[in-house]
Motif scaffolding. Structure first.
Motif, PDB file in Angstrom:
ATOM      1  N   GLU A  57       0.825  -1.293   0.078  1.00  9.86           N
ATOM      2  CA  GLU A  57      -0.155  -0.053  -0.038  1.00  9.86           C
ATOM      3  C   GLU A  57       0.981   1.149   0.091  1.00  9.86           C
ATOM      4  O   GLU A  57       0.700   2.172  -0.647  1.00  9.86           O
ATOM      5  N   GLY A  58       2.010   1.274   0.745  1.00 14.72           N
ATOM      6  CA  GLY A  58       2.906   2.384   0.843  1.00 14.72           C
ATOM      7  C   GLY A  58       3.516   2.652  -0.411  1.00 14.72           C
ATOM      8  O   GLY A  58       3.615   3.704  -1.075  1.00 14.72           O
ATOM      9  N   LEU A  59       3.870   1.612  -1.362  1.00 18.61           N
ATOM     10  CA  LEU A  59       4.198   1.628  -2.740  1.00 18.61           C
ATOM     11  C   LEU A  59       3.397   2.219  -3.576  1.00 18.61           C
ATOM     12  O   LEU A  59       3.651   3.320  -4.418  1.00 18.61           O
ATOM     13  N   LYS A  60       1.952   1.892  -3.399  1.00 15.72           N
ATOM     14  CA  LYS A  60       1.145   2.541  -4.197  1.00 15.72           C
ATOM     15  C   LYS A  60       0.750   4.163  -3.917  1.00 15.72           C
ATOM     16  O   LYS A  60       0.578   4.797  -4.935  1.00 15.72           O
ATOM     17  N   ASP A  61       1.021   4.298  -2.896  1.00 12.90           N
ATOM     18  CA  ASP A  61       0.891   5.771  -2.204  1.00 12.90           C
ATOM     19  C   ASP A  61       1.900   6.475  -3.074  1.00 12.90           C
ATOM     20  O   ASP A  61       1.758   7.571  -3.245  1.00 12.90           O
ATOM     21  N   PHE A  62       3.146   5.897  -3.227  1.00 17.43           N
ATOM     22  CA  PHE A  62       4.234   6.827  -3.953  1.00 17.43           C
ATOM     23  C   PHE A  62       4.060   6.509  -5.531  1.00 17.43           C
ATOM     24  O   PHE A  62       4.983   7.018  -6.174  1.00 17.43           O
ATOM     25  N   GLY A  63       2.957   6.242  -5.941  1.00 13.72           N
ATOM     26  CA  GLY A  63       2.500   6.152  -7.425  1.00 13.72           C
ATOM     27  C   GLY A  63       3.027   4.817  -8.073  1.00 13.72           C
ATOM     28  O   GLY A  63       3.202   4.734  -9.431  1.00 13.72           O
ATOM     29  N   VAL A  64       3.561   3.890  -7.275  1.00 13.45           N
ATOM     30  CA  VAL A  64       3.890   2.523  -7.930  1.00 13.45           C
ATOM     31  C   VAL A  64       2.585   1.780  -8.312  1.00 13.45           C
ATOM     32  O   VAL A  64       1.927   1.304  -7.239  1.00 13.45           O
ATOM     33  N   THR A  65       2.340   1.545  -9.590  1.00 12.32           N
ATOM     34  CA  THR A  65       0.839   0.980  -9.988  1.00 12.32           C
ATOM     35  C   THR A  65       0.919  -0.423 -10.320  1.00 12.32           C
ATOM     36  O   THR A  65      -0.066  -1.019 -10.201  1.00 12.32           O
ATOM     37  N   ARG A  66       2.117  -0.669 -10.967  1.00  7.68           N
ATOM     38  CA  ARG A  66       2.253  -1.934 -11.746  1.00  7.68           C
ATOM     39  C   ARG A  66       2.467  -2.968 -10.698  1.00  7.68           C
ATOM     40  O   ARG A  66       3.387  -2.816  -9.736  1.00  7.68           O
ATOM     41  N   LYS A  67       1.683  -4.203 -10.481  1.00  3.11           N
ATOM     42  CA  LYS A  67       1.904  -5.120  -9.739  1.00  3.11           C
ATOM     43  C   LYS A  67       3.496  -5.938  -9.656  1.00  3.11           C
ATOM     44  O   LYS A  67       3.834  -6.155  -8.661  1.00  3.11           O
ATOM     45  N   GLY A  68       3.699  -6.039 -10.735  1.00  2.00           N
ATOM     46  CA  GLY A  68       5.255  -6.515 -10.948  1.00  2.00           C
ATOM     47  C   GLY A  68       6.130  -5.830 -10.347  1.00  2.00           C
ATOM     48  O   GLY A  68       7.101  -6.151  -9.707  1.00  2.00           O
ATOM     49  N   THR A  69       6.041  -4.534 -10.471  1.00  2.00           N
ATOM     50  CA  THR A  69       6.913  -3.443  -9.932  1.00  2.00           C
ATOM     51  C   THR A  69       7.012  -3.606  -8.495  1.00  2.00           C
ATOM     52  O   THR A  69       8.071  -3.167  -7.724  1.00  2.00           O
ATOM     53  N   ILE A  70       5.714  -3.567  -7.897  1.00  2.00           N
ATOM     54  CA  ILE A  70       5.446  -3.681  -6.371  1.00  2.00           C
ATOM     55  C   ILE A  70       5.896  -4.764  -5.984  1.00  2.00           C
ATOM     56  O   ILE A  70       6.729  -4.652  -4.847  1.00  2.00           O
ATOM     57  N   TYR A  71       5.837  -5.917  -6.447  1.00  2.18           N
ATOM     58  CA  TYR A  71       6.293  -7.229  -5.845  1.00  2.18           C
ATOM     59  C   TYR A  71       7.668  -7.146  -6.164  1.00  2.18           C
ATOM     60  O   TYR A  71       8.625  -7.630  -5.359  1.00  2.18           O
ATOM     61  N   LEU A  72       8.434  -6.633  -7.312  1.00  3.45           N
ATOM     62  CA  LEU A  72      10.005  -6.649  -7.242  1.00  3.45           C
ATOM     63  C   LEU A  72      10.442  -5.748  -6.285  1.00  3.45           C
ATOM     64  O   LEU A  72      11.292  -6.212  -5.599  1.00  3.45           O
TER      65      LEU A  72
END
Length: 152
Positions: A57-72
Motif C-alpha cells: 500500500e505504501g508503494l502504491k501511495d508513491f505512485g507505483v501501480t504496476r503489480k510486477g514492480t510492487i512485488y519486485l
C-alpha cells in the motif's frame, strides 16, 4: 538519476541510516524499475528507514501501480532487511569468531611466507558458533574469497 553519489557508501552504511540520496542510488541499480518510480522516491525524499517501512500500500501511495514492480520492490526491500539484519548480528557480537578468523589468516600467512612447513587446517569452531562463524566469514569475505575458510 543520481550519478555523483558514491554508491559504495550506500552499501556500507546501515540501511536505516540511508538518506534519500542513498535510496535513489539503490533504486537506480535495480533492474526493471522505471525512471518515473525513481523520480517519485527522489521527489518525496524517501529515506532508508522509510523504505524499510513500505508495504504494498505504501508503494502504491508513491505512485507505483504496476503489480510486477510492487512485488519486485517488496522482494528487493526484503533482501535489504535481511542483509541489514546479518550485518548487525555479525559485527557487534562475535569476538570468538573474529579470533578464529584472525588465527586462521595468521597461520595461512605464516605458511605462505615459508615460516611453517605444514599447511594449517581449517579453523575448528564450536558447534554452537558454527552458524554465526559462517555468517561472519560470508560478510567479511564475500563470494569466492570465503573459500579459504571452507573445505576444498
Amino acid at each position: 538519476k543520481v550519478s555523483s553519489h558514491d554508491s559504495k557508501s550506500s552499501n556500507s552504511k546501515a540501511i536505516k541510516k540511508w538518506g534519500h540520496e542513498d535510496v535513489v542510488v539503490w533504486l537506480n541499480k535495480l533492474e526493471g524499475i522505471s525512471e518515473s518510480v525513481v523520480k517519485d522516491f527522489e521527489d518525496n525524499q524517501v529515506t532508508g528507514r522509510e523504505l524499510l517501512a513500505l508495504g504494498a500500500e505504501g508503494l502504491k501511495d508513491f505512485g507505483v501501480t504496476r503489480k510486477g514492480t510492487i512485488y519486485l520492490l517488496l522482494d528487493e526491500i526484503k533482501k535489504l532487511e535481511k542483509a541489514g539484519d546479518d550485518s548487525v548480528a555479525l559485527i557487534g557480537h562475535s569476538p570468538y569468531c573474529f579470533e578464529k578468523i584472525i588465527d586462521h589468516l595468521r597461520m595461512e600467512g605464516s605458511y605462505m611466507k615459508g615460516l611453517v612447513k605444514t599447511k594449517h587446517g581449517l579453523p575448528v569452531v564450536r558447534d554452537g558458533e558454527k552458524g554465526r562463524f559462517q555468517k561472519v566469514v560470508n560478510h567479511l569475505f564475500p563470494g569466492e574469497s570465503s573459500k579459504i575458510f571452507q573445505d576444498a
